[in-house]
Design an enzyme around this catalytic site. Sequence first.
Site, PDB file in Angstrom:
ATOM      1  CG  ASN A 138       0.210  -3.941   7.328  1.00  0.00           C
ATOM      2  OD1 ASN A 138      -0.994  -3.875   7.090  1.00  0.00           O
ATOM      3  ND2 ASN A 138       1.083  -3.054   6.859  1.00  0.00           N
ATOM      4  CG  HIS A 190      -2.614   0.505   9.079  1.00  0.00           C
ATOM      5  ND1 HIS A 190      -3.157  -0.750   8.923  1.00  0.00           N
ATOM      6  CD2 HIS A 190      -1.512   0.539   8.280  1.00  0.00           C
ATOM      7  CE1 HIS A 190      -2.423  -1.442   8.071  1.00  0.00           C
ATOM      8  NE2 HIS A 190      -1.419  -0.687   7.668  1.00  0.00           N
ATOM      9  CB  CYS A 195      -2.890   0.117   4.865  1.00  0.00           C
ATOM     10  SG  CYS A 195      -1.652  -1.068   4.375  1.00  0.00           S
TER      11      CYS A 195
HETATM   12  N1  ACO Z   1      15.014 -10.253   9.660  1.00  0.00           N
HETATM   13  C1  ACO Z   1      16.264  -9.897   9.957  1.00  0.00           C
HETATM   14  N2  ACO Z   1      16.871  -8.819   9.445  1.00  0.00           N
HETATM   15  C2  ACO Z   1      16.167  -8.066   8.601  1.00  0.00           C
HETATM   16  C3  ACO Z   1      14.843  -8.371   8.224  1.00  0.00           C
HETATM   17  C4  ACO Z   1      14.272  -9.521   8.796  1.00  0.00           C
HETATM   18  N3  ACO Z   1      13.003  -9.896   8.538  1.00  0.00           N
HETATM   19  N4  ACO Z   1      14.405  -7.432   7.364  1.00  0.00           N
HETATM   20  C5  ACO Z   1      15.392  -6.560   7.198  1.00  0.00           C
HETATM   21  N5  ACO Z   1      16.472  -6.936   7.940  1.00  0.00           N
HETATM   22  C6  ACO Z   1      17.775  -6.288   8.048  1.00  0.00           C
HETATM   23  C7  ACO Z   1      18.068  -5.361   6.901  1.00  0.00           C
HETATM   24  O1  ACO Z   1      18.613  -6.081   5.823  1.00  0.00           O
HETATM   25  C8  ACO Z   1      19.060  -4.406   7.520  1.00  0.00           C
HETATM   26  O2  ACO Z   1      20.327  -5.039   7.537  1.00  0.00           O
HETATM   27  P1  ACO Z   1      21.658  -4.187   7.214  1.00  0.00           P
HETATM   28  O3  ACO Z   1      21.693  -3.128   8.285  1.00  0.00           O
HETATM   29  O4  ACO Z   1      22.726  -5.217   7.297  1.00  0.00           O
HETATM   30  O5  ACO Z   1      21.433  -3.630   5.839  1.00  0.00           O
HETATM   31  C9  ACO Z   1      18.589  -4.281   8.976  1.00  0.00           C
HETATM   32  O6  ACO Z   1      17.744  -5.430   9.200  1.00  0.00           O
HETATM   33  C10 ACO Z   1      17.825  -3.024   9.273  1.00  0.00           C
HETATM   34  O7  ACO Z   1      16.847  -2.845   8.257  1.00  0.00           O
HETATM   35  P2  ACO Z   1      15.902  -1.614   8.236  1.00  0.00           P
HETATM   36  O8  ACO Z   1      15.015  -1.704   7.026  1.00  0.00           O
HETATM   37  O9  ACO Z   1      16.674  -0.359   8.457  1.00  0.00           O
HETATM   38  O10 ACO Z   1      15.036  -1.891   9.547  1.00  0.00           O
HETATM   39  P3  ACO Z   1      13.978  -0.970  10.224  1.00  0.00           P
HETATM   40  O11 ACO Z   1      14.304  -0.825  11.647  1.00  0.00           O
HETATM   41  O12 ACO Z   1      13.675   0.245   9.386  1.00  0.00           O
HETATM   42  O13 ACO Z   1      12.657  -1.872  10.158  1.00  0.00           O
HETATM   43  C11 ACO Z   1      10.645  -2.202   8.913  1.00  0.00           C
HETATM   44  C12 ACO Z   1      12.154  -2.316   8.909  1.00  0.00           C
HETATM   45  C13 ACO Z   1      10.087  -3.075  10.026  1.00  0.00           C
HETATM   46  C14 ACO Z   1      10.130  -2.702   7.563  1.00  0.00           C
HETATM   47  C15 ACO Z   1      10.231  -0.736   9.144  1.00  0.00           C
HETATM   48  O14 ACO Z   1      10.929   0.097   8.265  1.00  0.00           O
HETATM   49  C16 ACO Z   1       8.766  -0.506   8.961  1.00  0.00           C
HETATM   50  O15 ACO Z   1       7.946  -1.004   9.714  1.00  0.00           O
HETATM   51  N6  ACO Z   1       8.377   0.319   7.971  1.00  0.00           N
HETATM   52  C17 ACO Z   1       6.983   0.629   7.725  1.00  0.00           C
HETATM   53  C18 ACO Z   1       6.396  -0.469   6.945  1.00  0.00           C
HETATM   54  C19 ACO Z   1       4.915  -0.357   6.855  1.00  0.00           C
HETATM   55  O16 ACO Z   1       4.251   0.024   7.789  1.00  0.00           O
HETATM   56  N7  ACO Z   1       4.407  -0.750   5.710  1.00  0.00           N
HETATM   57  C20 ACO Z   1       3.046  -0.854   5.530  1.00  0.00           C
HETATM   58  C21 ACO Z   1       2.476   0.363   4.984  1.00  0.00           C
HETATM   59  S1  ACO Z   1       0.806   0.191   4.761  1.00  0.00           S
HETATM   60  C22 ACO Z   1       0.402  -0.529   3.262  1.00  0.00           C
HETATM   61  O17 ACO Z   1      -0.225   0.095   2.429  1.00  0.00           O
HETATM   62  C23 ACO Z   1       0.752  -1.970   2.999  1.00  0.00           C
END
Ligand code: ACO
Length: 325
Positions: free
Chosen positions: A282, A252, A113
């Site tokens: 994203n 970003h 990204c």
């Molecule tokens: N809908 C419902 N529930 C979900 C979903 C969904 N889409 N996705 C995950 N969950 C569940 C998980 O299974 C988990 O359930 P559990 O507690 O029963 O195990 C719960 O929600 C919490 O999951 P977490 O992964 O802890 O949620 P978090 O609050 O960390 O949010 C997220 C996840 C949004 C992916 C966050 O970690 C994030 O934004 N990370 C950064 C990602 C990013 O920016 N990536 C791009 C980088 S740039 C590049 O080069 C592409």
Amino acid sequence: MQWVRVLGTGSSVPEKVLTNFDLEHMVDTSDEWITTRTGIKERRIAAPSETTSKLALEAAWRALEAAQVAPEEIDCIIVGTVTPDMLFPSTACLLQHALGAKRAFAFDLEAGCTGFVYALAVAEKYLLAEGRGKALVVGAETLSKIVDWQDRATCVLFGDGAGAAVVGLGDRPGILATYLGADGGGAHLLELPAGCSRMPASFETVEKRLHYIKMNGNEVFKFAVRIVEEASLEVLRKAQKTVDDVKLFIPHQANIRIIQSAAKRLGIPEEKVFVNVEKYGNTSSASIPIALDEASRSGRIREGDIVLLVGFGAGLTWGAALIQW
Ligand code: ACO
């Protein structure tokens, strides 16, 4: 003294909108979960025939038009992308041909990204070293084509689009400083495992769904909040400016919580932070140039304003650019 200035910007997104409510019918998720965890409400999805180079071409034409620069005047084309049309030839070469930018050399740059910020920094250094010329810098992606639509943890996050900037030399301040970094020790946190030399495509890789994005969301989240602050402070230090000098902060657009945490740590007030993650999700290397184009066209950036761009992504990579408009 010579500076590299942004002469014009452009962007392009596919017509098709995929809302959180649409996703509720595809995977076990909800609008409420996606909105509160990410700030995303909808994203754009490319049609089967819509390639990364096609989106890049539209964005590039708009940037050239805004800059009032003809394709033949471009010396260098750099496309930041993780979703090229093919592994080779480069998307930049396809774009060069489609534009008729006959004089330009062209290459893709892969920095997750951070692709656009890396490309902008490389173009700036090249133009300064040459002491002449113009470059077309693009961030373009069709992430919907490498997202696993069965994996709710990733498929809700990404979208498609392209953004572009034409840059050229001028005698007024433009790009004040850039700062780039990488840490391959975090490579495993965000990857597309199969399809290249480590794991060539086979029935097994397809069966195991290894041609799709794999991400450790929690670790990427922690890294992102820390690195946006660090990269911002470093580029400001290099330019001998402070946070107060920044008129608009364009991070970003990955997740609203990352953006808000980083802005808070930096002490940047909400009204100076550009956010459009709710519309596009994203879009990887396209996210910053799309935001820059929207900010410029909507009048949120005026001549003389200082704009701070900060990217982070797969690699891991990060980068910041401080630009006087
Ligand atoms: N809908 C419902 N529930 C979900 C979903 C969904 N889409 N996705 C995950 N969950 C569940 C998980 O299974 C988990 O359930 P559990 O507690 O029963 O195990 C719960 O929600 C919490 O999951 P977490 O992964 O802890 O949620 P978090 O609050 O960390 O949010 C997220 C996840 C949004 C992916 C966050 O970690 C994030 O934004 N990370 C950064 C990602 C990013 O920016 N990536 C791009 C980088 S740039 C590049 O080069 C592409």
